[in-house]
Design an enzyme around this catalytic site. Structure first.
Site, PDB file in Angstrom:
ATOM      1  N   TYR A  23       0.793  -1.225   0.000  1.00 51.96           N
ATOM      2  CA  TYR A  23       0.000   0.000   0.000  1.00 51.96           C
ATOM      3  C   TYR A  23       0.830   1.281   0.000  1.00 51.96           C
ATOM      4  O   TYR A  23       0.268   2.374  -0.050  1.00 51.96           O
ATOM      5  CB  TYR A  23      -0.943   0.002   1.206  1.00 51.96           C
ATOM      6  CG  TYR A  23      -1.900  -1.162   1.187  1.00 51.96           C
ATOM      7  CD1 TYR A  23      -2.925  -1.219   0.251  1.00 51.96           C
ATOM      8  CD2 TYR A  23      -1.769  -2.223   2.071  1.00 51.96           C
ATOM      9  CE1 TYR A  23      -3.798  -2.289   0.202  1.00 51.96           C
ATOM     10  CE2 TYR A  23      -2.645  -3.295   2.038  1.00 51.96           C
ATOM     11  CZ  TYR A  23      -3.651  -3.325   1.104  1.00 51.96           C
ATOM     12  OH  TYR A  23      -4.512  -4.383   1.053  1.00 51.96           O
ATOM     13  N   ASN A  75     -12.586   4.603  -2.266  1.00 49.28           N
ATOM     14  CA  ASN A  75     -11.788   3.408  -2.038  1.00 49.28           C
ATOM     15  C   ASN A  75     -12.508   2.628  -0.946  1.00 49.28           C
ATOM     16  O   ASN A  75     -12.370   2.938   0.229  1.00 49.28           O
ATOM     17  CB  ASN A  75     -10.359   3.752  -1.603  1.00 49.28           C
ATOM     18  CG  ASN A  75      -9.499   2.512  -1.455  1.00 49.28           C
ATOM     19  OD1 ASN A  75     -10.004   1.413  -1.305  1.00 49.28           O
ATOM     20  ND2 ASN A  75      -8.189   2.696  -1.495  1.00 49.28           N
ATOM     21  N   ASP A  88     -25.390  -0.316  -3.246  1.00 52.64           N
ATOM     22  CA  ASP A  88     -26.719   0.259  -3.399  1.00 52.64           C
ATOM     23  C   ASP A  88     -26.741   1.734  -3.011  1.00 52.64           C
ATOM     24  O   ASP A  88     -27.448   2.537  -3.636  1.00 52.64           O
ATOM     25  CB  ASP A  88     -27.737  -0.520  -2.563  1.00 52.64           C
ATOM     26  CG  ASP A  88     -28.022  -1.912  -3.127  1.00 52.64           C
ATOM     27  OD1 ASP A  88     -27.595  -2.214  -4.266  1.00 52.64           O
ATOM     28  OD2 ASP A  88     -28.666  -2.699  -2.408  1.00 52.64           O
ATOM     29  N   HIS A 101      -8.216   1.974  -5.999  1.00 54.38           N
ATOM     30  CA  HIS A 101      -7.491   1.031  -5.141  1.00 54.38           C
ATOM     31  C   HIS A 101      -6.007   1.319  -5.258  1.00 54.38           C
ATOM     32  O   HIS A 101      -5.493   1.490  -6.378  1.00 54.38           O
ATOM     33  CB  HIS A 101      -7.770  -0.415  -5.556  1.00 54.38           C
ATOM     34  CG  HIS A 101      -9.211  -0.777  -5.418  1.00 54.38           C
ATOM     35  ND1 HIS A 101      -9.776  -1.075  -4.200  1.00 54.38           N
ATOM     36  CD2 HIS A 101     -10.202  -0.830  -6.332  1.00 54.38           C
ATOM     37  CE1 HIS A 101     -11.061  -1.315  -4.378  1.00 54.38           C
ATOM     38  NE2 HIS A 101     -11.349  -1.162  -5.661  1.00 54.38           N
ATOM     39  N   ARG A 112     -10.089 -10.952  -4.261  1.00 53.97           N
ATOM     40  CA  ARG A 112     -10.022  -9.506  -4.496  1.00 53.97           C
ATOM     41  C   ARG A 112     -10.323  -9.130  -5.949  1.00 53.97           C
ATOM     42  O   ARG A 112     -10.444  -7.963  -6.282  1.00 53.97           O
ATOM     43  CB  ARG A 112      -8.652  -8.961  -4.115  1.00 53.97           C
ATOM     44  CG  ARG A 112      -8.336  -9.077  -2.645  1.00 53.97           C
ATOM     45  CD  ARG A 112      -7.044  -8.366  -2.302  1.00 53.97           C
ATOM     46  NE  ARG A 112      -6.551  -8.739  -1.003  1.00 53.97           N
ATOM     47  CZ  ARG A 112      -6.924  -8.165   0.135  1.00 53.97           C
ATOM     48  NH1 ARG A 112      -7.810  -7.203   0.129  1.00 53.97           N
ATOM     49  NH2 ARG A 112      -6.404  -8.572   1.285  1.00 53.97           N
TER      50      ARG A 112
END
Length: 147
Positions: A23, A75, A88, A101, A112
């Site tokens: 990340y 994200n 929704d 992402h 994923r």
């Protein structure tokens, strides 16, 4: 001035500490600061929010939609793959949405690879690290350029 939202989901508050090899080393605060500055330079107002709780994320989407916010950079973190309720809420909001992402979710574990958000988003950005947020901001600015 047009306003857009930056919504980050669970565990993204741990950026800079959590698996930096996946990340990156930037914190969420640093990313938010960078994205807010980019938006301001493009005459967009940015509101940033992060939550580890699905319901709070949904409440924020509803709040933003009701307040006249125009676009959303989202994200969803782990909710990407599991949350029909979040999906929704995005649909019901009518917000132009860019799913972002940090990592390339398609190059990771099989679970994923499926996003419940991608099919209802205007665009999807994955694997660009923090630059994905900048690209999403650029996209929304171009989308609203002539409005």
């Amino acid at each position: 001035m047009l306003k857009i939202g930056l919504l980050n989901g669970p565990n993204l508050d741990r950026l800079g500490k959590r698996e930096p090899e996946i990340y990156g080393s930037m914190t969420l605060a640093q990313i938010e600061e960078m994205v807010v500055a980019k938006a301001e330079s493009m005459d967009l107002e940015m509101d940033a929010y992060q939550s580890n709780h699905e319901g709070l994320m949904i409440d924020k989407i509803h709040e933003w939609a009701d307040s006249g916010l125009k676009g959303l950079i989202l994200n969803p973190g782990g909710f990407t793959h599991t949350s029909v309720a979040l999906r929704d809420a995005v649909v019901a909001s009518g917000l132009d949405t860019v799913e972002v992402h940090l990592s390339n979710i398609h190059a990771r574990e099989d679970f994923r690879h499926k996003s419940l958000i991608s099919g209802i988003s205007n665009a999807v950005i994955a694997g660009m690290g923090h630059w994905g947020y900048i690209s999403a901001t650029d996209y929304l600015c171009e989308l609203y350029k002539n409005t």
